[in-house]
Design a protein around this motif. Structure first.
Motif, mmCIF file in Angstrom:
data_model
loop_
_atom_site.group_PDB
_atom_site.id
_atom_site.type_symbol
_atom_site.label_atom_id
_atom_site.label_comp_id
_atom_site.label_asym_id
_atom_site.label_seq_id
_atom_site.Cartn_x
_atom_site.Cartn_y
_atom_site.Cartn_z
ATOM 1 N N HIS A 83 19.458 -83.876 57.591
ATOM 2 C CA HIS A 83 20.681 -84.680 57.464
ATOM 3 C C HIS A 83 21.698 -83.960 56.575
ATOM 4 C CE1 HIS A 83 17.371 -87.544 58.247
ATOM 5 N NE2 HIS A 83 18.259 -88.141 59.012
ATOM 6 N N GLN A 84 21.976 -82.703 56.872
ATOM 7 C CA GLN A 84 22.814 -81.893 55.990
ATOM 8 C C GLN A 84 24.223 -82.439 55.826
ATOM 9 O OE1 GLN A 84 22.585 -77.776 57.119
ATOM 10 N NE2 GLN A 84 20.357 -77.741 56.968
ATOM 11 N N LYS A 85 24.831 -82.880 56.917
ATOM 12 C CA LYS A 85 26.205 -83.395 56.834
ATOM 13 C C LYS A 85 26.248 -84.665 55.976
ATOM 14 C CE LYS A 85 30.151 -84.843 59.580
ATOM 15 N NZ LYS A 85 30.679 -85.117 60.915
ATOM 16 N N THR A 86 25.302 -85.572 56.191
ATOM 17 C CA THR A 86 25.238 -86.806 55.416
ATOM 18 C C THR A 86 24.993 -86.488 53.954
ATOM 19 O OG1 THR A 86 24.373 -87.956 57.341
ATOM 20 C CG2 THR A 86 24.085 -89.045 55.214
ATOM 21 N N TRP A 87 24.104 -85.539 53.679
ATOM 22 C CA TRP A 87 23.772 -85.130 52.309
ATOM 23 C C TRP A 87 25.023 -84.625 51.587
ATOM 24 C CZ3 TRP A 87 20.769 -85.130 48.229
ATOM 25 C CH2 TRP A 87 20.780 -84.060 47.327
ATOM 26 N N LEU A 88 25.752 -83.705 52.214
ATOM 27 C CA LEU A 88 26.944 -83.140 51.570
ATOM 28 C C LEU A 88 28.030 -84.186 51.391
ATOM 29 C CD1 LEU A 88 27.070 -79.664 53.314
ATOM 30 C CD2 LEU A 88 26.468 -80.169 50.942
ATOM 31 N N THR A 89 28.215 -85.038 52.387
ATOM 32 C CA THR A 89 29.217 -86.097 52.269
ATOM 33 C C THR A 89 28.850 -87.044 51.134
ATOM 34 O OG1 THR A 89 29.603 -85.949 54.658
ATOM 35 C CG2 THR A 89 30.448 -87.900 53.534
ATOM 36 N N ALA A 90 27.578 -87.389 51.024
ATOM 37 C CA ALA A 90 27.132 -88.282 49.949
ATOM 38 C C ALA A 90 27.369 -87.647 48.585
ATOM 39 C CB ALA A 90 25.658 -88.631 50.140
ATOM 40 N N LEU A 91 27.119 -86.349 48.465
ATOM 41 C CA LEU A 91 27.347 -85.664 47.196
ATOM 42 C C LEU A 91 28.832 -85.613 46.834
ATOM 43 C CD1 LEU A 91 24.954 -82.578 47.414
ATOM 44 C CD2 LEU A 91 24.774 -84.514 45.850
ATOM 45 N N LEU A 92 29.683 -85.412 47.847
ATOM 46 C CA LEU A 92 31.103 -85.208 47.577
ATOM 47 C C LEU A 92 31.902 -86.495 47.410
ATOM 48 C CD1 LEU A 92 31.758 -82.249 50.020
ATOM 49 C CD2 LEU A 92 31.574 -82.153 47.532
ATOM 50 N N ILE A 93 31.648 -87.490 48.259
ATOM 51 C CA ILE A 93 32.496 -88.687 48.195
ATOM 52 C C ILE A 93 31.762 -89.952 47.793
ATOM 53 C CG2 ILE A 93 34.115 -87.773 49.896
ATOM 54 C CD1 ILE A 93 32.950 -89.832 51.882
ATOM 55 N N GLY A 94 30.443 -89.903 47.764
ATOM 56 C CA GLY A 94 29.681 -91.091 47.403
ATOM 57 C C GLY A 94 28.815 -91.547 48.557
ATOM 58 N N PHE A 95 28.051 -92.607 48.311
ATOM 59 C CA PHE A 95 27.097 -93.064 49.312
ATOM 60 C C PHE A 95 26.736 -94.514 49.052
ATOM 61 C CE2 PHE A 95 24.827 -91.458 45.702
ATOM 62 C CZ PHE A 95 23.816 -92.367 45.486
ATOM 63 N N ARG A 96 26.097 -95.099 50.052
ATOM 64 C CA ARG A 96 25.474 -96.417 49.912
ATOM 65 C C ARG A 96 23.997 -96.231 50.214
ATOM 66 N NH1 ARG A 96 26.656 -100.122 53.732
ATOM 67 N NH2 ARG A 96 27.338 -98.543 55.172
ATOM 68 N N VAL A 97 23.159 -96.972 49.517
ATOM 69 C CA VAL A 97 21.719 -96.889 49.752
ATOM 70 C C VAL A 97 21.370 -97.887 50.847
ATOM 71 C CG1 VAL A 97 19.439 -97.255 48.732
ATOM 72 C CG2 VAL A 97 21.241 -96.144 47.405
ATOM 73 N N GLU A 98 20.602 -97.408 51.828
ATOM 74 C CA GLU A 98 20.227 -98.288 52.918
ATOM 75 C C GLU A 98 19.323 -99.393 52.396
ATOM 76 O OE1 GLU A 98 18.134 -96.275 56.056
ATOM 77 O OE2 GLU A 98 16.576 -95.561 54.718
ATOM 78 N N LYS A 99 19.520 -100.535 52.943
ATOM 79 C CA LYS A 99 18.727 -101.690 52.555
ATOM 80 C C LYS A 99 17.530 -101.756 53.500
ATOM 81 C CE LYS A 99 19.472 -106.603 51.719
ATOM 82 N NZ LYS A 99 20.420 -107.697 51.885
ATOM 83 N N PRO A 100 16.315 -101.603 52.966
ATOM 84 C CA PRO A 100 15.159 -101.614 53.859
ATOM 85 C C PRO A 100 14.916 -102.992 54.446
ATOM 86 C CG PRO A 100 14.437 -101.583 51.586
ATOM 87 C CD PRO A 100 15.938 -101.458 51.573
ATOM 88 N N GLN A 101 14.404 -103.013 55.668
ATOM 89 C CA GLN A 101 14.036 -104.273 56.293
ATOM 90 C C GLN A 101 12.836 -104.840 55.554
ATOM 91 O OE1 GLN A 101 15.277 -106.210 59.063
ATOM 92 N NE2 GLN A 101 13.837 -107.600 58.096
ATOM 93 N N LEU A 102 12.917 -106.110 55.190
ATOM 94 C CA LEU A 102 11.820 -106.782 54.502
ATOM 95 C C LEU A 102 11.133 -107.749 55.456
ATOM 96 C CD1 LEU A 102 13.602 -107.570 51.111
ATOM 97 C CD2 LEU A 102 12.031 -105.690 51.612
ATOM 98 N N PHE A 103 9.830 -107.965 55.210
ATOM 99 C CA PHE A 103 9.039 -108.841 56.059
ATOM 100 C C PHE A 103 8.200 -109.780 55.206
ATOM 101 C CE2 PHE A 103 9.551 -104.869 58.377
ATOM 102 C CZ PHE A 103 9.978 -105.306 59.612
ATOM 103 N N TYR A 104 8.010 -110.969 55.735
ATOM 104 C CA TYR A 104 6.977 -111.864 55.224
ATOM 105 C C TYR A 104 5.730 -111.588 56.054
ATOM 106 C CZ TYR A 104 10.734 -114.731 53.174
ATOM 107 O OH TYR A 104 11.812 -115.185 52.464
ATOM 108 N N LEU A 105 4.577 -111.778 55.459
ATOM 109 C CA LEU A 105 3.328 -111.686 56.214
ATOM 110 C C LEU A 105 2.766 -113.090 56.351
ATOM 111 C CD1 LEU A 105 1.694 -108.500 54.656
ATOM 112 C CD2 LEU A 105 2.789 -108.747 56.880
#
Length: 162
Positions: A83-105
């Protein structure tokens, strides 16, 4: 005509003020001809967000103590490599952390022993104990579920706001 050009063409004609000349529409269109709306921040996994945050300015000139296992470092390097393009963009302009899908069991088979009179479902809490109340159930990530022997449970996705 782009949306920007349409919005710009609806502005009033330029005027001269005591502060100087406004640019006229033709000049603005020339300057902003390649203008694009601001792109959304890239979304990165939590482990990459933590890695990028270690590059921030350390407080009081102290070095950041970044310690990770070989497997964690390899996982980070593999993600960066893919994910080189995403990596460089995140370093240069910022990023959001993905929200993982949560489950009940939820238990697939209902076996109630004890004081529960009208139990329809049993949910797993963080201590791997049964609870009849969904609001007391633990929200698990897929990674947590994969790392434990869950037995016979139904995955129930957590809805936004729960």
């Amino acid at each position: 005509m782009t949306k920007f050009e349409k919005e710009l063409s609806s502005l009033p004609v330029s005027k001269i003020t005591n502060y100087g000349d406004y640019w006229n529409k033709a000049q603005l269109l020339t300057v902003f001809k390649d203008w694009q709306p601001q792109q959304a921040l890239p979304v990165v996994p939590d482990f990459i967000g933590k890695l990028i945050n270690t590059f921030g300015a350390p407080e009081d000139g102290k070095h950041i103590n970044y310690s990770a296992s070989y497997l964690e470092i390899q996982k980070e390097l593999d993600w960066i490599d893919n994910h080189q393009k995403t990596w460089l963009t995140a370093l240069l302009i910022g990023f959001r952390v993905e929200k993982p899908q949560l489950f009940y069991l939820k238990a697939k088979e209902l076996l109630v022993v004890g004081d529960y009179d009208h139990v329809e479902d049993l949910w797993l809490d963080c201590n791997k104990n049964f609870t009849p109340k969904k609001q007391d159930a633990h929200k698990f990530t897929q990674q947590e579920i994969d790392s434990m022997q869950t037995g016979s449970y139904e995955l129930v996705p957590v809805e936004d706001g729960e």
